[in-house]
Design a protein around this motif. Structure first.
Motif, PDB file in Angstrom:
ATOM      1  N   GLN A   1      11.199  36.663  26.161  1.00 54.66           N
ATOM      2  CA  GLN A   1      10.571  35.347  26.009  1.00 54.66           C
ATOM      3  C   GLN A   1       9.120  35.438  25.547  1.00 54.66           C
ATOM      4  O   GLN A   1       8.519  34.425  25.243  1.00 54.66           O
ATOM      5  CB  GLN A   1      10.667  34.569  27.325  1.00 54.66           C
ATOM      6  CG  GLN A   1      12.083  34.195  27.684  1.00 54.66           C
ATOM      7  CD  GLN A   1      12.218  33.674  29.097  1.00 54.66           C
ATOM      8  OE1 GLN A   1      11.273  33.673  29.870  1.00 54.66           O
ATOM      9  NE2 GLN A   1      13.413  33.248  29.442  1.00 54.66           N
ATOM     10  N   ARG A   2       8.587  36.655  25.514  1.00 56.24           N
ATOM     11  CA  ARG A   2       7.203  36.835  25.074  1.00 56.24           C
ATOM     12  C   ARG A   2       7.187  37.533  23.718  1.00 56.24           C
ATOM     13  O   ARG A   2       7.467  38.733  23.636  1.00 56.24           O
ATOM     14  CB  ARG A   2       6.425  37.656  26.105  1.00 56.24           C
ATOM     15  CG  ARG A   2       6.152  36.879  27.373  1.00 56.24           C
ATOM     16  CD  ARG A   2       5.214  37.561  28.318  1.00 56.24           C
ATOM     17  NE  ARG A   2       4.018  38.109  27.712  1.00 56.24           N
ATOM     18  CZ  ARG A   2       3.138  38.850  28.371  1.00 56.24           C
ATOM     19  NH1 ARG A   2       3.319  39.099  29.664  1.00 56.24           N
ATOM     20  NH2 ARG A   2       2.073  39.315  27.772  1.00 56.24           N
TER      21      ARG A   2
ATOM     22  N   GLN B   1      12.440  38.075  30.687  1.00 60.32           N
ATOM     23  CA  GLN B   1      11.040  37.664  30.556  1.00 60.32           C
ATOM     24  C   GLN B   1      10.367  38.352  29.372  1.00 60.32           C
ATOM     25  O   GLN B   1       9.554  37.735  28.676  1.00 60.32           O
ATOM     26  CB  GLN B   1      10.281  37.962  31.846  1.00 60.32           C
ATOM     27  CG  GLN B   1      10.715  37.082  33.010  1.00 60.32           C
ATOM     28  CD  GLN B   1      10.000  37.472  34.290  1.00 60.32           C
ATOM     29  OE1 GLN B   1       8.784  37.548  34.315  1.00 60.32           O
ATOM     30  NE2 GLN B   1      10.773  37.720  35.351  1.00 60.32           N
TER      31      GLN B   1
ATOM     32  N   SER C   1       8.375  41.403  22.898  1.00 63.86           N
ATOM     33  CA  SER C   1       9.800  41.529  22.570  1.00 63.86           C
ATOM     34  C   SER C   1      10.107  42.646  21.579  1.00 63.86           C
ATOM     35  O   SER C   1      11.255  43.059  21.455  1.00 63.86           O
ATOM     36  CB  SER C   1      10.347  40.204  22.061  1.00 63.86           C
ATOM     37  OG  SER C   1       9.706  39.833  20.865  1.00 63.86           O
TER      38      SER C   1
ATOM     39  N   ASP D   1       4.911  38.720  21.965  1.00 64.10           N
ATOM     40  CA  ASP D   1       4.020  39.873  21.889  1.00 64.10           C
ATOM     41  C   ASP D   1       4.656  41.122  22.507  1.00 64.10           C
ATOM     42  O   ASP D   1       4.239  42.239  22.223  1.00 64.10           O
ATOM     43  CB  ASP D   1       2.676  39.581  22.567  1.00 64.10           C
ATOM     44  CG  ASP D   1       2.820  39.187  24.029  1.00 64.10           C
ATOM     45  OD1 ASP D   1       3.805  38.510  24.389  1.00 64.10           O
ATOM     46  OD2 ASP D   1       1.934  39.553  24.822  1.00 64.10           O
TER      47      ASP D   1
ATOM     48  N   ASP E   1       0.144  44.942  29.772  1.00 65.04           N
ATOM     49  CA  ASP E   1      -1.065  44.453  29.113  1.00 65.04           C
ATOM     50  C   ASP E   1      -2.165  45.516  29.072  1.00 65.04           C
ATOM     51  O   ASP E   1      -2.870  45.638  28.075  1.00 65.04           O
ATOM     52  CB  ASP E   1      -1.573  43.186  29.802  1.00 65.04           C
ATOM     53  CG  ASP E   1      -0.638  41.999  29.593  1.00 65.04           C
ATOM     54  OD1 ASP E   1       0.178  42.022  28.638  1.00 65.04           O
ATOM     55  OD2 ASP E   1      -0.706  41.048  30.390  1.00 65.04           O
TER      56      ASP E   1
END
Length: 140
Positions: A85-86, A82, A90, A88, A58
């Motif tokens: 699953q995101r 994980q 992937s 933003d 981030d």
């Protein structure tokens, strides 16, 4: 870009400095890779464990991630799952650099979203060529 067209002994200079997040628990491997990537013109952030993986993504906003699968605090496969699953995250290319040499390990990592898989010890020149290919084909 082919090996014949690229002189790997010279640092690569892209139009924009590319950010690479390196996740590697072994100190010497992490320092070697980090130094080499920096020499090649990349902005490198490195982690020795996965606990700050997502907060570092981030803040640092990497263009590519180099991920070891065997970390002291979390399984690299879990991190791959994980990330996928995101939405933003992937789209960030992930290249696995691991000592796990079995075909089943490679297939699992690729099925979980890794773009490429390198087995340690690796040829640094091959890694740089692969990173450049990812930037060429992923960021159009």
């Amino acid at each position: 870009m082919t090996a014949q067209l690229l002189n790997i002994d010279q640092p690569l200079r892209s139009h924009k400095v590319r950010r690479v997040l390196l996740v590697e628990d072994h100190y010497l491997n992490r320092m070697l890779l980090s130094d080499y990537l920096s020499y090649c013109g990349y902005d490198v952030e490195s982690l020795s464990e996965g606990s700050t993986f997502f907060s570092t993504i981030d803040k640092f906003e990497p263009d590519l991630i180099l991920l070891d699968l065997k970390l002291p605090d979390i399984d690299g496969y879990s991190l791959l799952k994980q990330v996928q699953q995101r939405p933003d995250l992937s789209k960030i290319p992930i290249i696995v650099v691991s000592a796990f040499a079995f075909k089943a390990d490679q297939e699992l990592a690729l099925s979980l979203g890794a773009r490429r898989y390198f087995v340690k010890p690796l040829e640094l020149k091959d890694l740089i060529l692969t990173i450049e290919e990812e930037f060429t084909f992923s960021h159009r």
